[in-house]
Design a protein around this motif. Structure first.
Motif, PDB file in Angstrom:
ATOM      1  N   ILE A   1     -22.848 -18.210  -7.884  1.00  0.00           N
ATOM      2  CA  ILE A   1     -22.383 -16.913  -6.582  1.00  0.00           C
ATOM      3  C   ILE A   1     -21.629 -17.355  -4.997  1.00  0.00           C
ATOM      4  O   ILE A   1     -20.303 -16.896  -4.768  1.00  0.00           O
TER       5      ILE A   1
ATOM      6  N   GLU B   1     -11.526 -13.922 -10.967  1.00  0.00           N
ATOM      7  CA  GLU B   1     -10.561 -15.764 -11.934  1.00  0.00           C
ATOM      8  C   GLU B   1      -9.309 -14.948 -12.648  1.00  0.00           C
ATOM      9  O   GLU B   1      -8.683 -16.142 -12.391  1.00  0.00           O
TER      10      GLU B   1
ATOM     11  N   ASN C   1     -16.583 -11.323 -11.349  1.00  0.00           N
ATOM     12  CA  ASN C   1     -16.306 -12.756 -11.985  1.00  0.00           C
ATOM     13  C   ASN C   1     -15.117 -12.396 -12.498  1.00  0.00           C
ATOM     14  O   ASN C   1     -14.300 -13.039 -12.083  1.00  0.00           O
ATOM     15  N   ARG C   2     -14.800 -11.846 -13.651  1.00  0.00           N
ATOM     16  CA  ARG C   2     -14.125 -12.004 -14.923  1.00  0.00           C
ATOM     17  C   ARG C   2     -12.582 -11.346 -14.773  1.00  0.00           C
ATOM     18  O   ARG C   2     -11.638 -12.187 -14.330  1.00  0.00           O
TER      19      ARG C   2
ATOM     20  N   MET D   1     -18.675 -18.722  -6.563  1.00  0.00           N
ATOM     21  CA  MET D   1     -17.243 -17.314  -6.400  1.00  0.00           C
ATOM     22  C   MET D   1     -16.522 -16.697  -5.355  1.00  0.00           C
ATOM     23  O   MET D   1     -16.008 -16.323  -4.604  1.00  0.00           O
TER      24      MET D   1
ATOM     25  N   ASN E   1     -13.260 -15.831  -3.958  1.00  0.00           N
ATOM     26  CA  ASN E   1     -12.854 -14.331  -3.673  1.00  0.00           C
ATOM     27  C   ASN E   1     -11.626 -13.904  -2.940  1.00  0.00           C
ATOM     28  O   ASN E   1     -10.782 -13.639  -2.635  1.00  0.00           O
TER      29      ASN E   1
ATOM     30  N   HIS F   1     -19.701 -17.896 -15.354  1.00  0.00           N
ATOM     31  CA  HIS F   1     -18.694 -18.982 -14.826  1.00  0.00           C
ATOM     32  C   HIS F   1     -17.865 -19.379 -15.617  1.00  0.00           C
ATOM     33  O   HIS F   1     -16.801 -19.870 -16.103  1.00  0.00           O
TER      34      HIS F   1
ATOM     35  N   ASN G   1     -19.395  -6.750 -11.283  1.00  0.00           N
ATOM     36  CA  ASN G   1     -19.911  -8.149 -10.307  1.00  0.00           C
ATOM     37  C   ASN G   1     -18.265  -9.016  -9.681  1.00  0.00           C
ATOM     38  O   ASN G   1     -18.869  -9.407  -9.401  1.00  0.00           O
TER      39      ASN G   1
ATOM     40  N   ASP H   1     -19.990 -12.774 -19.498  1.00  0.00           N
ATOM     41  CA  ASP H   1     -20.042 -12.627 -17.897  1.00  0.00           C
ATOM     42  C   ASP H   1     -20.723 -13.843 -17.420  1.00  0.00           C
ATOM     43  O   ASP H   1     -22.002 -13.350 -16.834  1.00  0.00           O
TER      44      ASP H   1
ATOM     45  N   ALA I   1     -15.730 -16.876 -17.741  1.00  0.00           N
ATOM     46  CA  ALA I   1     -14.990 -16.373 -17.281  1.00  0.00           C
ATOM     47  C   ALA I   1     -13.697 -17.184 -16.963  1.00  0.00           C
ATOM     48  O   ALA I   1     -11.883 -16.674 -16.745  1.00  0.00           O
TER      49      ALA I   1
END
Length: 195
Positions: free
Chosen positions: A80, A20, A16-17, A83, A87, A146, A14, A144, A149
């Motif tokens: 999302i 970040e 996220n981690r 995030m 990204n 926010h 996904n 997992d 992360a």
């Protein structure tokens, strides 16, 4: 200060981690890349059975625009859209670890769950080892979501700063890991593999 090292942040699917940590390390001047290991990029959808699934290489902007059109309130509320916006500021599109051979080799690979740690080790052991150059693979378990992360990103930065400051990480890694575990009460897994 030791030589400048190349870092890879790797999580499942996904983004996220790993992203970040990538964003934070990049802001601090690290040479860093990030990857997922799944078959596709999976982002939460309206329910657990309805994730948003994208191919690796799909631009973050396309994902962001599509989800904003689908349900801006839902995807803003669940984090999302922010995030994906983060990204977008880091790189164009998600990349898959198993397809990264063209990116060269890394000195340190950080994973955020044991399953991904094992995938990276297996992938590297299945590759032709022509350079016989060592790579540190280290797992920092991060939930997992926010909030975790963000915490995991800060811990990753601190860990990478310690590794970067060592004259020779191969000689210092046991002490670095032991000190990190004592200070943060988090167990790390680590091993050395080769390119």
């Amino acid at each position: 200060m030791g030589a400048k090292l190349r870092y890879a942040m790797v999580c499942s699917s996904n983004q996220n981690r790993s992203m970040e940590a990538h964003a934070l390390l990049k802001r601090h001047g690290f040479d860093v890349s990030s990857y997922g290991t799944g078959a596709h990029v999976k982002l939460p959808g309206p329910s657990l059975r309805e994730p948003n699934v994208y191919d690796f290489g799909t631009p973050y902007k396309s994902m962001h625009d599509e989800l904003r059109r689908k349900d801006p309130d839902l995807y803003k509320r669940n984090g999302i859209l922010p995030m994906l916006k983060r990204n977008l500021g880091v790189k164009n599109a998600p990349q898959r670890w198993q397809d990264n051979a063209a990116d060269g080799c890394f000195d340190v690979v950080v994973t955020f769950e044991e399953k991904v740690f094992n995938i990276v080790i297996e992938d590297l052991s299945n590759r032709k080892q022509v350079l016989i150059r060592s790579v540190l693979i280290i797992n920092l378990e991060v939930k997992d979501n926010h909030e975790e992360a963000a915490t995991g990103g800060k811990l990753t930065l601190e860990l990478c700063q310690e590794i970067e400051s060592a004259d020779c990480w191969e000689d210092a890694i046991d002490d670095i890991v032991a000190a990190f575990e004592r200070q943060h009460k988090r167990k790390l897994l680590y091993t050395i593999s080769f390119y």
